[in-house]
Motif scaffolding. Structure first.
Motif, PDB file in Angstrom:
ATOM      1  N   SER A  91     -35.242  -8.503  -3.476  1.00 48.96           N
ATOM      2  CA  SER A  91     -36.049  -9.730  -3.483  1.00 48.96           C
ATOM      3  C   SER A  91     -37.317  -9.594  -4.325  1.00 48.96           C
ATOM      4  O   SER A  91     -37.845 -10.588  -4.803  1.00 48.96           O
ATOM      5  CB  SER A  91     -36.404 -10.143  -2.056  1.00 48.96           C
ATOM      6  N   LYS A  92     -37.806  -8.388  -4.516  1.00 45.80           N
ATOM      7  CA  LYS A  92     -39.042  -8.183  -5.280  1.00 45.80           C
ATOM      8  C   LYS A  92     -38.796  -8.230  -6.787  1.00 45.80           C
ATOM      9  O   LYS A  92     -39.518  -8.878  -7.530  1.00 45.80           O
ATOM     10  CB  LYS A  92     -39.680  -6.852  -4.900  1.00 45.80           C
ATOM     11  N   ASN A 108     -29.972 -14.968  -8.362  1.00 47.62           N
ATOM     12  CA  ASN A 108     -29.236 -16.203  -8.087  1.00 47.62           C
ATOM     13  C   ASN A 108     -28.512 -16.593  -9.370  1.00 47.62           C
ATOM     14  O   ASN A 108     -28.885 -16.167 -10.464  1.00 47.62           O
ATOM     15  CB  ASN A 108     -30.206 -17.319  -7.660  1.00 47.62           C
ATOM     16  N   SER A 112     -32.821 -16.935 -11.146  1.00 49.04           N
ATOM     17  CA  SER A 112     -34.031 -16.679 -10.366  1.00 49.04           C
ATOM     18  C   SER A 112     -33.822 -15.510  -9.400  1.00 49.04           C
ATOM     19  O   SER A 112     -32.682 -15.147  -9.082  1.00 49.04           O
ATOM     20  CB  SER A 112     -34.433 -17.939  -9.589  1.00 49.04           C
ATOM     21  N   SER A 115     -34.021 -14.532  -2.540  1.00 48.76           N
ATOM     22  CA  SER A 115     -34.987 -14.482  -1.444  1.00 48.76           C
ATOM     23  C   SER A 115     -34.646 -13.319  -0.505  1.00 48.76           C
ATOM     24  O   SER A 115     -33.560 -12.745  -0.576  1.00 48.76           O
ATOM     25  CB  SER A 115     -34.948 -15.796  -0.655  1.00 48.76           C
ATOM     26  N   LYS A 116     -35.561 -13.023   0.391  1.00 51.09           N
ATOM     27  CA  LYS A 116     -35.303 -11.983   1.398  1.00 51.09           C
ATOM     28  C   LYS A 116     -34.134 -12.389   2.294  1.00 51.09           C
ATOM     29  O   LYS A 116     -33.332 -11.547   2.701  1.00 51.09           O
ATOM     30  CB  LYS A 116     -36.558 -11.720   2.223  1.00 51.09           C
ATOM     31  N   THR A 117     -34.016 -13.683   2.587  1.00 45.48           N
ATOM     32  CA  THR A 117     -32.904 -14.180   3.410  1.00 45.48           C
ATOM     33  C   THR A 117     -31.573 -13.959   2.702  1.00 45.48           C
ATOM     34  O   THR A 117     -30.608 -13.492   3.301  1.00 45.48           O
ATOM     35  CB  THR A 117     -33.099 -15.678   3.727  1.00 45.48           C
ATOM     36  N   THR A 118     -31.518 -14.273   1.414  1.00 43.62           N
ATOM     37  CA  THR A 118     -30.295 -14.059   0.642  1.00 43.62           C
ATOM     38  C   THR A 118     -29.978 -12.572   0.548  1.00 43.62           C
ATOM     39  O   THR A 118     -28.824 -12.163   0.660  1.00 43.62           O
ATOM     40  CB  THR A 118     -30.425 -14.675  -0.761  1.00 43.62           C
TER      41      THR A 118
END
Length: 166
Positions: A91-92, A108, A112, A115-118
């Motif tokens: 995510s970073k 993605n 992009s 996210s942390k959720t992904t």
């Protein structure tokens, strides 16, 4: 430094993914061992200060291994740290240390950062790297199981795009 769109890079093939996985597996083992040493220290201090005893065992490692209320939290603690290693780097910057070495980036499908959720959702279908074997079946799209389930992709960066900090 020029900002090149990450969506313009080709998707990574199986061999690079496997090589990156091998690097990251070594790092994940090191993270697991470090978390284990930290938990062993914490449990040792708890025994030292009398919060509980060795449960009839002679060594603390035997107590941990044979006492379920110590074993399972201890294992979850270690796996949690390994999970956070991947979630943090994905995510970073989109790259773990192994991915950086092999010029791979997870993103993605629009280019992009995930996210942390992904990143968390990618962990289970990754199945310790086994999800990457679906790239061998899907040579046209080069999408792994975890890519398909999270609408992400792993791309191969150019040398220039791979430069910089993690």
């Amino acid at each position: 430094m020029s900002l090149t769109s990450s969506s313009s890079f080709p998707r990574a093939g199986f061999r690079r993914r496997l090589a990156s996985w091998l690097y990251d597996a070594l790092i994940a083992v090191a993270v697991y061992m470090t978390a284990g040493a930290a938990s062993f220290l914490i449990i040792s201090l708890m025994v030292h200060f009398g919060l509980f005893d060795l449960q009839g065992y002679q060594h603390l490692s035997d107590t941990i291994r044979n006492t379920s209320w110590l074993l399972w939290p201890n294992e979850l603690w270690k796996l949690g740290w390994v999970s956070m290693f991947f979630i943090w780097f994905w995510s970073k910057s989109g790259q773990t240390l192994g991915m950086k070495a092999w010029r791979l980036k997870v993103q993605n499908q629009d280019g992009s950062l995930i996210s942390k959720t992904t990143a968390l959702k990618r962990l289970l279908p990754t199945l310790f790297g086994l999800g990457n074997f679906t790239v061998l079946v899907d040579r046209k799209n080069k999408l792994s199981l975890q890519d398909r389930l999270t609408n992400t992709e792993v791309v191969l960066l150019t040398l220039e795009a791979n430069r910089g900090r993690l």
